[in-house]
Design a protein around this motif. Structure first.
Motif, short mmCIF file in Angstrom:
data_model
loop_
_atom_site.label_atom_id
_atom_site.label_comp_id
_atom_site.label_asym_id
_atom_site.label_seq_id
_atom_site.Cartn_x
_atom_site.Cartn_y
_atom_site.Cartn_z
N GLY A 54 43.38 39.79 26.87
CA GLY A 54 44.06 39.15 28.35
C GLY A 54 45.32 39.73 28.59
N PRO A 55 46.02 39.12 29.68
CA PRO A 55 45.34 37.73 30.47
C PRO A 55 44.31 38.12 31.27
N PHE A 56 43.66 37.17 31.34
CA PHE A 56 42.45 37.43 32.54
C PHE A 56 42.57 36.09 33.52
N SER A 57 42.11 36.62 34.76
CA SER A 57 42.27 35.87 35.99
C SER A 57 41.09 34.94 36.19
N ASP A 58 39.78 35.52 36.29
CA ASP A 58 38.67 34.86 36.59
C ASP A 58 37.50 35.00 35.63
N GLY A 59 36.71 34.01 35.20
CA GLY A 59 35.85 34.14 34.12
C GLY A 59 34.45 33.39 34.52
N LEU A 60 33.61 34.13 33.89
CA LEU A 60 32.15 33.52 34.21
C LEU A 60 31.60 33.17 32.75
N ASP A 61 30.96 31.75 32.70
CA ASP A 61 30.23 31.68 31.43
C ASP A 61 28.65 31.93 31.80
N LEU A 62 27.92 32.74 31.46
CA LEU A 62 26.76 33.13 31.86
C LEU A 62 25.63 32.34 30.84
N CYS A 63 24.90 31.60 31.49
CA CYS A 63 23.91 30.57 30.91
C CYS A 63 24.86 29.47 30.46
#
Length: 259
Positions: A54-63
């Motif tokens: 990271g750092p990460f800004s925007d994350g998606l948890d798929l399923c």
């Protein structure tokens, strides 16, 4: 195998004879009390493997299910986290369990094979969901993930070493998959859940064809098998930084969806 708060055998039988979506709607209130939920140990290990990237800004948890992986993302992402699942029941539980504070969290009901997002994420994770996809669906699935990542973004998920034929685990999973294939041959709607269909070699090849640069990293907390191979690894698939939004084999969606 199950806690007293988990589903009864009768409830599991009803769920198994339903569609995947309806089965998880029924299971949702008790899902976190079953062995199907990804362990906290594995979630924490993947989070630690991702943190240095990271750092990460925007994350998606798929399923996302009941939100275990979404909780991991809230520790890694600074701005926003989105959980996507096609089961309304699982999303209801995830919404109730969402931690207070941290980045903004949104919950979206949708199909991973047709993601309703523009390239808006720099990290996509998924935990324990790939048994619900047939091997022929992987190219489309990975293309969709590629399409919602920003250039340089990462797609990460853990993989466990398959059990040896000499062990009980091998025959348990083989028996489960066999029962599911017979069930799906005789009963509609199908319930797609196969533990042995997600083969690492095929997965790595399909990720490469989808436009990802792929590496494997060992999760040292789980140790090694007798032959020296790791018991658990995390797949890190990176969308090439030189691409622009909309490039690559995935089909970009028309826009984003609010919770």
């Amino acid at each position: 195998m199950f806690t007293p708060e988990g589903p009864t055998l009768r409830e599991l039988a009803v769920q198994a004879m339903s569609s995947v979506e309806h089965g998880y709607d029924l299971l949702a209130p008790k899902f976190d009390h079953t062995p199907f939920r990804t362990s906290g140990r594995l979630l924490g290990s993947v989070a630690e493997a991702l943190r240095p990237l990271g750092p990460f800004s925007d994350g998606l948890d798929l399923c996302c299910g009941t939100g275990a992986g979404t909780d991991v993302l809230t520790r890694l992402c600074r701005r926003s986290v989105t959980g996507l699942d096609f089961s309304a029941g699982m999303l209801d539980v995830a919404r109730r369990n969402a931690p207070a504070g941290g980045p903004d969290v949104a919950w979206v009901r949708g199909d991973a094979r047709a993601l309703p997002f523009a390239p808006a994420f720099d990290l996509v994770v998924s935990f324990g969901a790939f048994g619900h996809f047939l091997p022929r669906e992987l190219p489309g699935l990975f293309g969709q993930v590629h399409s919602v990542l920003r250039p340089g973004g990462r797609f990460a998920f853990p993989v466990l070493a398959p059990p040896r034929p000499s062990g009980l685990g091998y025959w348990t999973l083989l028996g489960f998959d066999t029962v599911m294939r017979v069930r799906n041959a005789l009963w509609r709607p199908p319930f797609v859940m196969y533990y042995r269909a997600f083969r690492l070699g095929d997965v790595l090849a399909e990720l490469g064809r989808a436009g990802f640069e792929v590496e494997l990293r060992t999760l040292p907390e789980f140790g090694r098998r007798a032959d020296g191979s790791p018991r658990a690894r995390v797949v890190l698939a990176r969308r090439t930084a030189g691409e622009t939004a909309g490039d690559g084999p995935g089909q970009p969606a028309a826009g984003s969806v609010n919770s």
